[in-house]
Design a protein around this motif. Structure first.
Motif, PDB file in Angstrom:
ATOM      1  N   ASN A  55     -22.788  -3.906   9.589  1.00  0.00           N
ATOM      2  CA  ASN A  55     -22.646  -3.991  11.028  1.00  0.00           C
ATOM      3  C   ASN A  55     -22.680  -2.574  11.581  1.00  0.00           C
ATOM      4  N   SER A  94     -24.583  -6.666   3.526  1.00  0.00           N
ATOM      5  CA  SER A  94     -24.542  -6.745   4.988  1.00  0.00           C
ATOM      6  C   SER A  94     -24.021  -5.429   5.541  1.00  0.00           C
ATOM      7  N   ARG A 122     -27.722 -13.150  10.458  1.00  0.00           N
ATOM      8  CA  ARG A 122     -26.926 -12.276  11.325  1.00  0.00           C
ATOM      9  C   ARG A 122     -26.171 -11.275  10.447  1.00  0.00           C
ATOM     10  N   ARG A 163     -20.128 -13.808  19.028  1.00  0.00           N
ATOM     11  CA  ARG A 163     -19.546 -12.473  18.916  1.00  0.00           C
ATOM     12  C   ARG A 163     -18.118 -12.612  18.408  1.00  0.00           C
ATOM     13  N   VAL A 164     -17.592 -11.530  17.886  1.00  0.00           N
ATOM     14  CA  VAL A 164     -16.246 -11.554  17.315  1.00  0.00           C
ATOM     15  C   VAL A 164     -15.250 -11.170  18.394  1.00  0.00           C
ATOM     16  N   PHE A 193     -16.248 -17.660  17.337  1.00  0.00           N
ATOM     17  CA  PHE A 193     -17.469 -16.971  16.928  1.00  0.00           C
ATOM     18  C   PHE A 193     -18.668 -17.913  16.967  1.00  0.00           C
ATOM     19  N   VAL A 199     -25.210 -19.071  17.603  1.00  0.00           N
ATOM     20  CA  VAL A 199     -25.025 -19.187  16.158  1.00  0.00           C
ATOM     21  C   VAL A 199     -25.548 -20.515  15.633  1.00  0.00           C
ATOM     22  N   LEU A 249     -16.214 -10.513  11.125  1.00  0.00           N
ATOM     23  CA  LEU A 249     -15.297 -11.628  11.343  1.00  0.00           C
ATOM     24  C   LEU A 249     -14.094 -11.515  10.405  1.00  0.00           C
ATOM     25  N   GLU A 306     -25.230 -15.178   6.935  1.00  0.00           N
ATOM     26  CA  GLU A 306     -25.206 -13.745   6.633  1.00  0.00           C
ATOM     27  C   GLU A 306     -26.616 -13.165   6.603  1.00  0.00           C
ATOM     28  N   ASP A 348     -22.224  -9.845  10.574  1.00  0.00           N
ATOM     29  CA  ASP A 348     -21.316 -10.599  11.440  1.00  0.00           C
ATOM     30  C   ASP A 348     -20.138 -11.198  10.676  1.00  0.00           C
TER      31      ASP A 348
END
Length: 283
Positions: free
Chosen positions: A200, A198, A127, A44-45, A39, A84, A134, A124, A130
């Motif tokens: 997504n 958070s 992003r 990206r995961v 990551f 990242v 993860l 966090e 994310d």
């Protein structure tokens, strides 16, 4: 950076582990570490196809002792310009990796009682969603990592090897295995105040801070949630970010109507949001 995975108790005290269950555990632990490490490179995961990731990840040696494996994780030029940690020094990237591994294992294993490291809080904020994605991606691998526990081995310790004392990253035990492996679906509809930390949008997942219990809980947004629910979640995230980053005292609490996935001991592992509103009276 070197990580050690040490099997303890049972057969491990004789410097051996059951071949099938033990290798399955190593497979799961290897995959979970790769998911988090990669990551930082790709931003990206990734859940599969780890054969050509742009980092060095080697099994270096089996050490004498209970039963200890040493893994080497090294970032090349790719991560230094990655999405990242672009611009950070290699040591800082390594620190972020160890912090992320701690947080991911804690959240999957139900042991997230320590303060979240500032580097992860910053990630966090930058992003949103994310880290929650993860955690969700790593959960099946960490579940597999528990495979050998109670089947020849009692505990598994994951540490960062340093010149000083090793740094503890995670400990897998019979208690964490029960938490990770066993779920109870709780379809009772409840209503409570949360602050959304958070979200997504692609996965429909995130984390909500339980104001009553004082802990962060993963959530899944139900597919039939209405437009106002999504707008309420986004408004809470915005207010939560202002409070964390700018010191604003805007209230980020929102009312959630939800069901849950629980551990067998009754602890909520994940909430499933049916509806969100700014006030309980609106539900």
């Amino acid at each position: 950076m070197y990580l050690t995975v040490k099997f303890e108790g049972g057969l491990a005290e004789q410097h051996k582990i059951p071949a099938y269950d033990g290798t399955k555990s190593l497979e799961g632990l290897t995959r979970s570490i790769l998911i988090v490490s990669n990551f930082l490179v790709e931003g990206r995961v990734r859940r599969r196809e780890f054969g050509n990731v742009p980092l060095t990840f080697n099994l270096v040696a089996q050490q004498p002792g209970s039963f200890e494996s040493i893994f080497e994780v090294a970032y090349g030029a790719a991560v230094m310009g990655g999405p990242v940690v672009g611009g950070l020094a290699a040591g800082v990237a390594g620190n972020l990796l160890t912090d992320l591994l701690k947080v991911v294992y804690q959240r999957v294993c139900g042991t997230a009682h320590e303060e979240v490291p500032q580097r992860v809080l910053d990630l966090e904020a930058q992003r949103p969603g994310d880290v929650a994605a993860l955690v969700e991606a790593a959960e099946p691998a960490i579940r597999l990592g528990h495979n050998v526990i109670n089947h020849g081995v009692i505990n598994i310790n994951i540490q960062q090897a340093t010149n000083a004392a090793p740094q503890q990253l995670a400990e897998l035990t019979p208690a964490t295995k029960a938490y990770v492996w066993e779920n109870a679906i709780n379809n009772g509809v409840r209503l409570k105040l949360f602050s959304i930390g958070s979200f997504n949008a692609n996965q429909g997942t995130g984390r909500a801070f339980d104001l009553e219990e004082g802990r962060s809980i993963p959530f899944e947004l139900m597919s039939d949630a209405d437009r106002q629910t999504i707008e309420t979640l986004l408004a809470s995230i915005s207010q939560y970010t202002r409070r964390r980053r700018l010191g604003d005292n805007l209230a980020s609490a929102v009312a959630l109507q939800y069901t849950s996935v629980d551990a067998l001991d009754g602890r909520i592992k994940k909430i499933r949001i049916l509806k969100a509103r700014t006030d309980m009276n609106q539900i």
